[in-house]
Each structure stands twice: as C-alpha cells, then as structure tokens.
Motif scaffolding. Structure first.
Motif, PDB file in Angstrom:
ATOM      1  N   LEU A   1       1.875   4.698   8.166  1.00 25.10           N
ATOM      2  CA  LEU A   1       1.961   3.451   8.928  1.00 25.10           C
ATOM      3  C   LEU A   1       2.347   2.279   8.022  1.00 25.10           C
ATOM      4  CD1 LEU A   1      -1.139   3.850  11.298  1.00 25.10           C
ATOM      5  CD2 LEU A   1       1.281   3.991  11.923  1.00 25.10           C
ATOM      6  N   ARG A   2       1.830   2.279   6.814  1.00 21.90           N
ATOM      7  CA  ARG A   2       2.210   1.209   5.883  1.00 21.90           C
ATOM      8  C   ARG A   2       3.705   1.299   5.551  1.00 21.90           C
ATOM      9  NH1 ARG A   2      -2.017  -1.660   3.936  1.00 21.90           N
ATOM     10  NH2 ARG A   2      -4.102  -0.721   4.005  1.00 21.90           N
ATOM     11  N   ALA A   3       4.186   2.516   5.349  1.00 26.48           N
ATOM     12  CA  ALA A   3       5.609   2.692   5.051  1.00 26.48           C
ATOM     13  C   ALA A   3       6.471   2.280   6.238  1.00 26.48           C
ATOM     14  CB  ALA A   3       5.885   4.144   4.669  1.00 26.48           C
ATOM     15  N   ALA A   4       6.027   2.635   7.448  1.00 24.60           N
ATOM     16  CA  ALA A   4       6.767   2.258   8.650  1.00 24.60           C
ATOM     17  C   ALA A   4       6.777   0.749   8.824  1.00 24.60           C
ATOM     18  CB  ALA A   4       6.163   2.938   9.877  1.00 24.60           C
ATOM     19  N   GLY A   5       5.639   0.116   8.560  1.00 20.37           N
ATOM     20  CA  GLY A   5       5.552  -1.332   8.679  1.00 20.37           C
ATOM     21  C   GLY A   5       6.471  -2.038   7.713  1.00 20.37           C
ATOM     22  N   ALA A   6       6.588  -1.507   6.492  1.00 24.75           N
ATOM     23  CA  ALA A   6       7.469  -2.110   5.493  1.00 24.75           C
ATOM     24  C   ALA A   6       8.922  -2.072   5.931  1.00 24.75           C
ATOM     25  CB  ALA A   6       7.304  -1.384   4.157  1.00 24.75           C
ATOM     26  N   ARG A   7       9.250  -1.114   6.813  1.00 27.25           N
ATOM     27  CA  ARG A   7      10.624  -0.987   7.318  1.00 27.25           C
ATOM     28  C   ARG A   7      10.765  -1.558   8.726  1.00 27.25           C
ATOM     29  NH1 ARG A   7       9.247   2.745   3.858  1.00 27.25           N
ATOM     30  NH2 ARG A   7      10.757   3.716   2.435  1.00 27.25           N
ATOM     31  N   ASN A   8       9.694  -2.191   9.228  1.00 31.43           N
ATOM     32  CA  ASN A   8       9.701  -2.815  10.556  1.00 31.43           C
ATOM     33  C   ASN A   8      10.102  -1.825  11.650  1.00 31.43           C
ATOM     34  OD1 ASN A   8       9.118  -5.160  12.022  1.00 31.43           O
ATOM     35  ND2 ASN A   8      11.289  -5.676  12.204  1.00 31.43           N
ATOM     36  N   VAL A   9       9.573  -0.625  11.562  1.00 30.28           N
ATOM     37  CA  VAL A   9       9.838   0.408  12.562  1.00 30.28           C
ATOM     38  C   VAL A   9       9.229  -0.027  13.897  1.00 30.28           C
ATOM     39  CG1 VAL A   9       9.278   2.799  13.206  1.00 30.28           C
ATOM     40  CG2 VAL A   9       9.964   2.262  10.863  1.00 30.28           C
ATOM     41  N   PRO A  10       9.923   0.171  15.039  1.00 34.49           N
ATOM     42  CA  PRO A  10       9.349  -0.204  16.338  1.00 34.49           C
ATOM     43  C   PRO A  10       8.018   0.490  16.608  1.00 34.49           C
ATOM     44  CG  PRO A  10      11.700   0.211  16.558  1.00 34.49           C
ATOM     45  CD  PRO A  10      11.319   0.636  15.168  1.00 34.49           C
ATOM     46  N   GLN A  11       7.188  -0.156  17.420  1.00 39.19           N
ATOM     47  CA  GLN A  11       5.836   0.328  17.686  1.00 39.19           C
ATOM     48  C   GLN A  11       5.808   1.774  18.180  1.00 39.19           C
ATOM     49  OE1 GLN A  11       2.744  -0.963  17.495  1.00 39.19           O
ATOM     50  NE2 GLN A  11       2.978  -3.167  17.218  1.00 39.19           N
ATOM     51  N   MET A  12       6.640   2.105  19.162  1.00 37.99           N
ATOM     52  CA  MET A  12       6.582   3.441  19.738  1.00 37.99           C
ATOM     53  C   MET A  12       7.051   4.509  18.760  1.00 37.99           C
ATOM     54  SD  MET A  12       5.094   3.636  22.650  1.00 37.99           S
ATOM     55  CE  MET A  12       5.646   5.217  23.307  1.00 37.99           C
ATOM     56  N   ASP A  13       7.994   4.165  17.899  1.00 42.95           N
ATOM     57  CA  ASP A  13       8.421   5.119  16.874  1.00 42.95           C
ATOM     58  C   ASP A  13       7.299   5.370  15.879  1.00 42.95           C
ATOM     59  OD1 ASP A  13      11.260   5.772  17.478  1.00 42.95           O
ATOM     60  OD2 ASP A  13      11.497   3.615  17.292  1.00 42.95           O
ATOM     61  N   ALA A  14       6.609   4.306  15.488  1.00 44.13           N
ATOM     62  CA  ALA A  14       5.489   4.453  14.561  1.00 44.13           C
ATOM     63  C   ALA A  14       4.375   5.286  15.192  1.00 44.13           C
ATOM     64  CB  ALA A  14       4.962   3.078  14.154  1.00 44.13           C
ATOM     65  N   LEU A  15       4.097   5.058  16.465  1.00 46.57           N
ATOM     66  CA  LEU A  15       3.068   5.847  17.161  1.00 46.57           C
ATOM     67  C   LEU A  15       3.455   7.313  17.200  1.00 46.57           C
ATOM     68  CD1 LEU A  15       0.499   6.137  18.842  1.00 46.57           C
ATOM     69  CD2 LEU A  15       1.824   5.443  20.859  1.00 46.57           C
ATOM     70  N   ARG A  16       4.712   7.587  17.514  1.00 44.92           N
ATOM     71  CA  ARG A  16       5.171   8.991  17.563  1.00 44.92           C
ATOM     72  C   ARG A  16       5.026   9.666  16.205  1.00 44.92           C
ATOM     73  NH1 ARG A  16       9.805  10.465  15.723  1.00 44.92           N
ATOM     74  NH2 ARG A  16      10.724   8.384  15.946  1.00 44.92           N
ATOM     75  N   MET A  17       5.464   8.988  15.152  1.00 43.74           N
ATOM     76  CA  MET A  17       5.384   9.577  13.822  1.00 43.74           C
ATOM     77  C   MET A  17       3.933   9.767  13.385  1.00 43.74           C
ATOM     78  SD  MET A  17       8.525   7.819  11.704  1.00 43.74           S
ATOM     79  CE  MET A  17       8.189   6.123  12.164  1.00 43.74           C
ATOM     80  N   ALA A  18       3.103   8.752  13.616  1.00 45.02           N
ATOM     81  CA  ALA A  18       1.712   8.832  13.168  1.00 45.02           C
ATOM     82  C   ALA A  18       0.924   9.881  13.949  1.00 45.02           C
ATOM     83  CB  ALA A  18       1.048   7.464  13.300  1.00 45.02           C
ATOM     84  N   ALA A  19       1.195  10.002  15.239  1.00 44.00           N
ATOM     85  CA  ALA A  19       0.492  11.007  16.046  1.00 44.00           C
ATOM     86  C   ALA A  19       0.738  12.405  15.506  1.00 44.00           C
ATOM     87  CB  ALA A  19       0.929  10.908  17.502  1.00 44.00           C
TER      88      ALA A  19
END
Length: 376
Positions: A88-106
C-alpha cells in the motif's frame, strides 16, 4: 453454428438463471429486495453489519453470545500483514487509484495462511481502504480500535476520531443495504472462480476487479456531481433539461433490473434524512431532494412510460458525502459492504461443488486451409 444441441445464445446472459441461492432475491417488477428472508426495508436500518454478515453466512441472525463471539473474531483479524502495508505504501507513492490498490492488497491477504479466509476478507477490507486513503493523503494509518464495531472502526480509521452514533448507524444501514444484490457481475465472477475449487482470496480479488468497472460500481460519484453542478434549486430544471436534450443519462436514476423505484433508494433516503437532521450540510440535502423531484418529473416528460425512478446510487452519494467521505472512497466503501455477499456466495457455491461452465456459440470462419508464410 452452435454449442450443444438445443442451446441458444443470450447476449450478456440476460434473463438466464445461473444459480439457486438463499442469500438474496431481487424482484425488479415489484421493486423488492430480500436479504436471507428479510425485506431490505425491514433489516438494513436495524441490524449491525456484523449481524448482516452472520445472517448471510449462516441463514439466521446470531443470538447475543454468537454475536459477541463473531464481533470478537472480526476484531482479532483486522491487523494487516507487513507485506500488505508495504504494498500500500508503494502504491500510494505512485498515486495508484483506490480500487486498484484495494484489488492488489486484497490479493496479499493469504500471506499469513488464514484458517478462515472469509472472516479475514470481511475484517481486513475496511482496514485496507482506510489505510490507503490516509497514505494517499500523507498521513500514517490509524490502528483499529478493538472496542469499536466494524462500521465505527472504518470511520475511526479514516480520520482518527471516534464517530458519533448517528454516523455509525447511517454507515451500517448503507453497508447492510448493499451487502448483496442477486447475481450481479462481481458476485457472478466470484462464484465462477470459487466453482473451480480455487481459493476465496482469488474469488474476492476477481469480484473487486469486476466491481472496478464503471458499468458496475462507478456511478455514485457522478450522481452527486450533478447536484454540485446545479448548485441551487432554481438551476435544477434548466440544467437537467439541457442534459436530457443532449441525450445524457441522468446519473442516479433508472436501473437495469428495477422497473419501479429501487427499494434500496428508499432505505438510504430514510437513512440520509436521519443523518442530515443531526449532521451534515442541510442546504445540500434540501438541494438534493429538489434535484431528485425535478429529475423524476423531467424523465417522465422526456421518456414517458419508461418509469425511470431513483436508484441506489443517488442516495449512496448523498449519504456517504454526509459522512464526510470523498467520492474516490464511494466504490471502495461499497466493496466493504458487498464483501459480505461475495463471501456468502462463495461459501454457498463451494458447498455445491459444481463447476460453472456455460456454452459459447462459434461465429467465426470455417474450413480454412493452412498456407506457409511465404504464400500468404
């Protein structure tokens, strides 16, 4: 050309019954939604979210002892694996959209080999969403409070403040209302995946991927955007008339299934009324009501007989905005509620242990002859 004898092609599987389920029933003609035997109007505004999850999983409401044990079990599962937080920290650093981050983290939630993945998924999805929201905004995550319930914890993890009872009740009503809704695209995707004897985490990741598409989960934000665009009651009719003249769809109105008013809209309209009576922007609430009234009148005028009524998206937007959620959290918050139904359907499909394998109809060329590359 076709598949098996007697089969026929139905675009989008429209009207095709793909499963028998005890979890929820949708009657579009009557405008009715039944959740494990309860009309949505009967249960959504009364049950806690923990009670709703238990009901969908077990087909009965828990007694006091069962509810306490279930709440404790959820509270004990809210911690995220270290790798999930790192992702999630890596995704945040790249400003990944919320739903993409949720999919990856799940997809990382199987890292600690959970013995009850359904419980883990329900417990941890709100933690993922709240954690990522804070990281995107340059804030550190808020640790879940074991003394708070599921809905209250989500609000607490978003802003670090304990929410009031009215806000918790409004969110619980929303989560309950959207917890399941028949064989929608994301639920069907989850059932297809788990029907192969794949794992629950894979099935829920697939469901999140389906929900991410704008034809399934992307309309609550635009429904509120129209209210903001109108700005004041006097602008409602000219703005909406112009949209209809240009052939635009009025977001928050009409539904593929319901031929009358979406019953979930009624439940959330009542919840929004209670919330805005004690909290939130009363002027915005009054404007939204005027926009709804005007839109319904103009839709009947422009498309007579279509009976395009308010759907769940309109009051979802108003209610979640009233709770202080930005629009980019609307669809992830929907997922936090719908994971109750996704997991229930996965458990039901697993008990049936039958592969979902529809036919397809071949419409391509036939009798082609191979030619070497130099002769093509």
């Amino acid at each position: 050309m076709g598949g098996s004898s007697g089969s026929s092609f139905v675009a989008g599987l429209e009207g095709v019954v793909a499963a028998e389920t005890r979890i929820s029933g949708v009657d579009g003609d009557a405008g009715a939604l039944t959740l494990a035997g309860y009309p949505v109007e009967e249960i959504s505004g009364r049950a806690s979210f923990e009670e709703m999850v238990y009901l969908l999983w077990h087909d009965e409401l828990p007694n006091t002892e069962e509810l306490a044990a279930f709440r404790g079990a959820l509270a004990g599962r809210r911690g995220l694996p270290a790798a999930t937080l790192e992702l999630l920290r890596a995704a945040g650093a790249r400003n990944v959209p919320q739903m993409d981050a949720l999919r990856m983290a799940a997809g990382t939630l199987g890292l600690d080999a959970p013995d009850d993945p359904a419980l883990d998924l329900v417990a941890r999805l709100p933690v993922i969403v709240a954690t990522y929201h804070r990281l995107l905004n340059g804030q550190e995550p808020v640790v879940p409070d074991p003394d708070l319930g599921h809905a209250a914890n989500y609000l607490y993890m978003l802003d670090g403040e304990r929410p009031g009872e009215d806000s918790v009740r409004a969110l619980e009503t929303y989560l309950n209302t959207v917890s399941d809704h028949g064989m929608n695209a994301s639920t069907f995707a989850a059932r297809v995946i788990v029907a192969t004897r794949s794992d629950l985490v894979s099935a829920i990741v697939g469901a999140i991927g389906a929900l991410k598409g704008p034809l399934h989960g992307g309309a609550p934000g635009p429904a509120l955007d129209v209210v903001f665009e109108i700005g004041e009651a006097g602008n409602a009719e000219p703005v909406l008339r112009e949209k209809l003249r240009r052939g635009e769809r009025l977001m928050g109105f009409g539904h593929r299934i319901y031929r009358v008013r979406d019953p979930r809209a009624d439940v959330l309209a009542e919840a929004a009324e209670k919330l805005f009576a004690t909290d939130g922007d009363r002027d915005l609430y009054a404007l939204a009501l005027e926009v709804e009234k005007t839109a319904l009148r103009l839709l009947e005028e422009h498309r007579p007989g279509r009976n395009l009524q308010t759907n769940v998206e309109f009051y979802t937007a108003l209610l979640l905005h009233g709770l202080g959620l930005p629009t980019d959290l609307f669809t992830p918050t929907f997922a936090i509620g719908r994971v109750a139904g996704w997991t229930a359907h996965c458990l039901e499909q697993r008990s049936e242990d039958r592969l979902i394998r529809p036919q397809s109809e071949y419409v391509g060329a036939t009798d082609r002859t191979w030619l070497p590359a130099q002769e093509r």
